[in-house]
Design a protein around this motif. Structure first.
Motif, mmCIF file in Angstrom:
data_model
loop_
_atom_site.group_PDB
_atom_site.id
_atom_site.type_symbol
_atom_site.label_atom_id
_atom_site.label_comp_id
_atom_site.label_asym_id
_atom_site.label_seq_id
_atom_site.Cartn_x
_atom_site.Cartn_y
_atom_site.Cartn_z
ATOM 1 N N GLN A 1 0.880 -1.165 0.000
ATOM 2 C CA GLN A 1 0.000 0.000 0.000
ATOM 3 C C GLN A 1 0.920 1.217 0.000
ATOM 4 O OE1 GLN A 1 -3.500 0.337 -0.054
ATOM 5 N NE2 GLN A 1 -2.950 2.469 -0.369
ATOM 6 N N VAL A 2 0.732 2.102 -0.957
ATOM 7 C CA VAL A 2 1.606 3.265 -1.115
ATOM 8 C C VAL A 2 0.931 4.488 -0.507
ATOM 9 C CG1 VAL A 2 2.835 4.730 -2.768
ATOM 10 C CG2 VAL A 2 2.554 2.279 -3.230
ATOM 11 N N GLY A 3 1.674 5.161 0.353
ATOM 12 C CA GLY A 3 1.175 6.389 0.970
ATOM 13 C C GLY A 3 2.152 7.528 0.739
ATOM 14 N N ILE A 4 1.678 8.732 0.938
ATOM 15 C CA ILE A 4 2.522 9.912 0.784
ATOM 16 C C ILE A 4 2.259 10.849 1.953
ATOM 17 C CG2 ILE A 4 0.803 11.123 -0.649
ATOM 18 C CD1 ILE A 4 3.199 12.321 -2.218
ATOM 19 N N LYS A 5 3.307 11.528 2.395
ATOM 20 C CA LYS A 5 3.188 12.538 3.449
ATOM 21 C C LYS A 5 3.855 13.803 2.935
ATOM 22 C CE LYS A 5 4.468 13.391 8.272
ATOM 23 N NZ LYS A 5 5.161 12.791 9.434
ATOM 24 N N TYR A 6 3.122 14.914 3.002
ATOM 25 C CA TYR A 6 3.641 16.184 2.508
ATOM 26 C C TYR A 6 3.050 17.335 3.310
ATOM 27 C CZ TYR A 6 -0.842 16.432 0.022
ATOM 28 O OH TYR A 6 -2.178 16.459 -0.278
ATOM 29 N N ALA A 7 3.658 18.495 3.150
ATOM 30 C CA ALA A 7 3.122 19.721 3.744
ATOM 31 C C ALA A 7 2.606 20.602 2.619
ATOM 32 C CB ALA A 7 4.200 20.457 4.543
ATOM 33 N N ALA A 8 1.546 21.326 2.916
ATOM 34 C CA ALA A 8 0.967 22.261 1.954
ATOM 35 C C ALA A 8 0.471 23.474 2.734
ATOM 36 C CB ALA A 8 -0.189 21.605 1.195
ATOM 37 N N ASP A 9 0.328 24.577 2.023
ATOM 38 C CA ASP A 9 -0.251 25.773 2.628
ATOM 39 C C ASP A 9 -1.236 26.384 1.640
ATOM 40 O OD1 ASP A 9 1.250 27.346 0.787
ATOM 41 O OD2 ASP A 9 2.895 27.535 2.206
ATOM 42 N N GLN B 1 -1.790 10.770 2.669
ATOM 43 C CA GLN B 1 -2.797 10.207 1.783
ATOM 44 C C GLN B 1 -2.368 8.805 1.345
ATOM 45 O OE1 GLN B 1 -2.857 14.291 -0.641
ATOM 46 N NE2 GLN B 1 -4.076 12.738 -1.645
ATOM 47 N N GLU B 2 -3.348 7.939 1.152
ATOM 48 C CA GLU B 2 -3.102 6.636 0.534
ATOM 49 C C GLU B 2 -3.272 6.819 -0.975
ATOM 50 O OE1 GLU B 2 -2.028 3.977 2.118
ATOM 51 O OE2 GLU B 2 -2.184 4.957 4.055
ATOM 52 N N LEU B 3 -2.376 6.203 -1.748
ATOM 53 C CA LEU B 3 -2.415 6.373 -3.202
ATOM 54 C C LEU B 3 -2.855 5.117 -3.948
ATOM 55 C CD1 LEU B 3 0.886 8.396 -3.710
ATOM 56 C CD2 LEU B 3 -1.456 9.274 -3.555
ATOM 57 N N GLY B 4 -2.666 3.947 -3.349
ATOM 58 C CA GLY B 4 -3.021 2.710 -4.036
ATOM 59 C C GLY B 4 -1.999 1.632 -3.759
ATOM 60 N N VAL B 5 -2.017 0.580 -4.580
ATOM 61 C CA VAL B 5 -1.171 -0.590 -4.371
ATOM 62 C C VAL B 5 -0.205 -0.760 -5.537
ATOM 63 C CG1 VAL B 5 -1.188 -3.115 -4.130
ATOM 64 C CG2 VAL B 5 -2.950 -1.735 -3.002
ATOM 65 N N LEU B 6 1.056 -1.066 -5.220
ATOM 66 C CA LEU B 6 2.062 -1.438 -6.209
ATOM 67 C C LEU B 6 2.546 -2.845 -5.894
ATOM 68 C CD1 LEU B 6 4.273 1.793 -6.462
ATOM 69 C CD2 LEU B 6 2.573 0.997 -8.108
ATOM 70 N N GLN B 7 2.854 -3.607 -6.954
ATOM 71 C CA GLN B 7 3.367 -4.972 -6.799
ATOM 72 C C GLN B 7 4.750 -5.042 -7.431
ATOM 73 O OE1 GLN B 7 0.548 -8.021 -7.560
ATOM 74 N NE2 GLN B 7 2.068 -9.643 -7.703
ATOM 75 N N PHE B 8 5.645 -5.819 -6.796
ATOM 76 C CA PHE B 8 7.029 -5.921 -7.265
ATOM 77 C C PHE B 8 7.454 -7.372 -7.383
ATOM 78 C CE2 PHE B 8 6.690 -1.856 -5.089
ATOM 79 C CZ PHE B 8 7.240 -1.006 -6.021
ATOM 80 N N THR B 9 8.365 -7.599 -8.317
ATOM 81 C CA THR B 9 9.045 -8.879 -8.458
ATOM 82 C C THR B 9 10.404 -8.736 -7.778
ATOM 83 O OG1 THR B 9 9.930 -8.110 -10.555
ATOM 84 C CG2 THR B 9 7.918 -9.435 -10.650
ATOM 85 N N PRO B 10 11.098 -9.835 -7.491
ATOM 86 C CA PRO B 10 12.434 -9.712 -6.887
ATOM 87 C C PRO B 10 13.374 -8.946 -7.827
ATOM 88 C CG PRO B 10 11.643 -11.954 -6.679
ATOM 89 C CD PRO B 10 10.680 -11.244 -7.590
ATOM 90 N N GLY B 11 14.222 -8.124 -7.235
ATOM 91 C CA GLY B 11 15.198 -7.381 -8.024
ATOM 92 C C GLY B 11 15.272 -5.929 -7.612
#
Length: 135
Positions: free
Chosen positions: A52-60, A94-104
């Motif tokens: 699950q991919v999330g982001i944290k940022y500041a805004a004004d 904010q939550e952005l969605g899901v990413l999937q990875f293979t080894p590497g």
């Protein structure tokens, strides 16, 4: 979760600045141009790992509503910054969605799509929280 700090990312394009690194200001700012982006390279050991991919940022109030993408392993998640009407800065997660990875080895990038305010955001971090098969 795995935390990809903006301070640890590779900054692409000219004009970025770093906050002073203290708790409320460990961000990258002056993100004003479409060619500016941040990337991280990391190794994934597990087959079929999902996060699950999330982001944290500041805004004004001057940040506005901007759009951006997070890309990795041929996948793209889209996000929109939240407009802030209060005085001072707001820290937003904010939550952005899901990413999937293979080894590497993989590279994750965050890039602006549209900057309507004075800057895209003040980026603190991207989080990758493992999703278990039981969920």
């Amino acid at each position: 979760p795995n935390v990809l700090l903006a301070f640890d990312g590779t900054l692409h394009g000219k004009g970025f600045k770093y906050g002073d690194g203290k708790a409320p200001r460990y961000y990258v700012f002056d993100w004003t141009k479409p060619e500016q982006y941040v990337s991280w390279t990391f190794r994934e050991p597990a087959e079929g790992a999902r996060y699950q991919v999330g982001i944290k940022y500041a805004a004004d109030a001057g940040t506005g509503t901007n759009t951006f993408t997070v890309k990795a392993n041929g996948q793209t998640l889209k996000g929109t910054t939240q407009a802030v009407n209060a005085k001072g800065e707001a820290i937003i997660s904010q939550e952005l969605g899901v990413l999937q990875f293979t080894p590497g080895v993989h590279t994750l990038e965050i890039r602006p799509e549209n900057i309507s305010g004075k800057e895209l955001m003040k980026l603190f971090e991207i989080t990758l929280t493992p999703i278990s098969d039981k969920e």
